[in-house]
Scaffold this motif. Structure first.
Motif, PDB file in Angstrom:
ATOM      1  N   ASN A  44       0.815  -1.220   0.000  1.00 32.17           N
ATOM      2  CA  ASN A  44       0.000   0.000   0.000  1.00 32.17           C
ATOM      3  C   ASN A  44       0.846   1.266   0.000  1.00 32.17           C
ATOM      4  OD1 ASN A  44      -2.435  -1.522   0.203  1.00 32.17           O
ATOM      5  ND2 ASN A  44      -2.077  -1.768   2.401  1.00 32.17           N
ATOM      6  N   ASP A  45       2.140   1.124   0.182  1.00 33.91           N
ATOM      7  CA  ASP A  45       3.056   2.261   0.276  1.00 33.91           C
ATOM      8  C   ASP A  45       3.707   2.539  -1.082  1.00 33.91           C
ATOM      9  OD1 ASP A  45       4.163  -0.201   0.375  1.00 33.91           O
ATOM     10  OD2 ASP A  45       5.576   0.208   1.977  1.00 33.91           O
ATOM     11  N   ASN A  51       9.026   6.973   2.779  1.00 35.74           N
ATOM     12  CA  ASN A  51       8.838   5.528   2.731  1.00 35.74           C
ATOM     13  C   ASN A  51       9.960   4.842   3.500  1.00 35.74           C
ATOM     14  OD1 ASN A  51       8.426   2.804   2.066  1.00 35.74           O
ATOM     15  ND2 ASN A  51       7.649   3.322   0.055  1.00 35.74           N
ATOM     16  N   ALA A 146       6.341  -3.101   4.701  1.00 30.88           N
ATOM     17  CA  ALA A 146       5.636  -2.314   5.708  1.00 30.88           C
ATOM     18  C   ALA A 146       4.636  -3.219   6.418  1.00 30.88           C
ATOM     19  CB  ALA A 146       4.931  -1.124   5.060  1.00 30.88           C
ATOM     20  N   MET A 179       2.824   3.214   8.354  1.00 34.11           N
ATOM     21  CA  MET A 179       1.493   3.421   7.794  1.00 34.11           C
ATOM     22  C   MET A 179       0.623   4.337   8.653  1.00 34.11           C
ATOM     23  SD  MET A 179       1.751   1.761   5.026  1.00 34.11           S
ATOM     24  CE  MET A 179       0.055   1.824   4.483  1.00 34.11           C
ATOM     25  N   GLU A 274       1.681   8.912  -6.755  1.00 39.42           N
ATOM     26  CA  GLU A 274       2.341   9.752  -5.758  1.00 39.42           C
ATOM     27  C   GLU A 274       2.291  11.230  -6.119  1.00 39.42           C
ATOM     28  OE1 GLU A 274       6.600  10.015  -3.337  1.00 39.42           O
ATOM     29  OE2 GLU A 274       6.406   8.709  -5.102  1.00 39.42           O
TER      30      GLU A 274
END
Length: 282
Positions: A44-45, A51, A146, A179, A274
């Motif tokens: 999901n990142d 990050n 993550a 997150m 992004e």
């Protein structure tokens, strides 16, 4: 004679030293040949900025270390259905949104010298393949992800961890937190599983220092660590990345849309990724 004895002693000593040195030299060569491979597993990142995957110590190795960025378009998620209702887990619009986020992440990684290796496979199948492709048994692999908080995400991580443990090459899964606005290690709870409140009000008072979220000056004070739980600074994006190892470069799928599993046609393009997200946020 005495001179001949000295010469024989010197020859014997040199031969003994040479024999003793062979295992050390062989071990040194093996250590130099061993490759440390790091796989950054994106879920999901889908971004470069802020990050934690890029800031993990395994992603910052030098020398002959390898770095691979990977994404799994899991058909059981993108084409799956809910057990209770039979409805699609992911609709066409959300599928398109994820697709464009992944596409932009790939473009951004390529601009830094790397790439995104994506496949329409389950992660417990795709990631072990990436881990062992072209890597000798004396190498080592670290997969960084993550940490998920939902049951399905945690089950997915456990499945990947079990698949990596079954490989002949030493491989491990390492989870990082990234997150949420507040880092889990900074929360004022000794045992978060037992003490974390089920409603927001007590949590908000604990982390914000009992101020309103709309109070800009109080938010700034919290960011400086003057009240409430401090908000960690945003992580900088990488300035450059190493190229994809030649041993796995052939696994790169160029046509993401053809590979992408979808419950329905992807439909019209949406403003996702992004860059668009930053445009809307700022």
């Amino acid at each position: 004679t005495r001179r001949a004895s000295r010469q024989l002693s010197r020859l014997f000593l040199a031969a003994a030293l040479a024999v003793l040195a062979r295992p050390a030299l062989h071990g040194e060569a093996s250590a130099m040949a061993a490759v440390q491979r790091t796989i950054l597993w994106f879920r999901n990142d889908l971004r470069l900025h802020d990050n934690p995957l890029f800031h993990h110590q395994a992603a910052r190795r030098g020398g002959n270390a390898e770095l691979i960025c990977a994404y799994c378009a899991d058909p059981s998620v993108l084409s799956g259905r809910l057990r209770q209702t039979g409805l699609p887990k992911v609709g066409a619009r959300r599928s398109r949104f994820l697709f464009e986020c992944v596409s932009e992440l790939r473009r951004n990684l390529r601009s830094l010298g790397s790439d995104l290796l994506a496949a329409g496979e389950k992660p417990e199948v795709w990631l072990p393949e990436l881990a062992q492709r072209g890597l000798s048994n004396d190498g080592a692999v670290t997969v960084v992800v993550a940490q998920g908080v939902t049951p399905e995400e945690q089950q997915e991580e456990d499945a990947v961890q079990a698949a990596l443990a079954a490989l002949p090459t030493p491989a491990r899964l390492h989870r990082v937190w990234g997150m949420s606005l507040y880092h889990i290690e900074d929360l004022p709870y000794r045992d978060i599983r037992k003490e974390f409140p089920m409603v927001f009000a007590p949590f908000g008072r604990a982390v914000r220092g009992n101020f309103r979220a709309a109070d800009a000056s109080a938010v700034a004070a919290a960011q400086r660590g003057e009240q409430g739980v401090s908000i960690r600074k945003e992580l900088e994006p990488p300035a450059s990345l190493p190229p994809v190892p030649a041993s796995v470069a052939g696994l790169c799928v160029e046509d993401l849309e053809r590979m992408w599993p979808a419950p329905a046609p992807l439909g019209d393009a949406v403003y996702a990724g992004e860059g668009p997200g930053a445009d809307k946020s700022w």
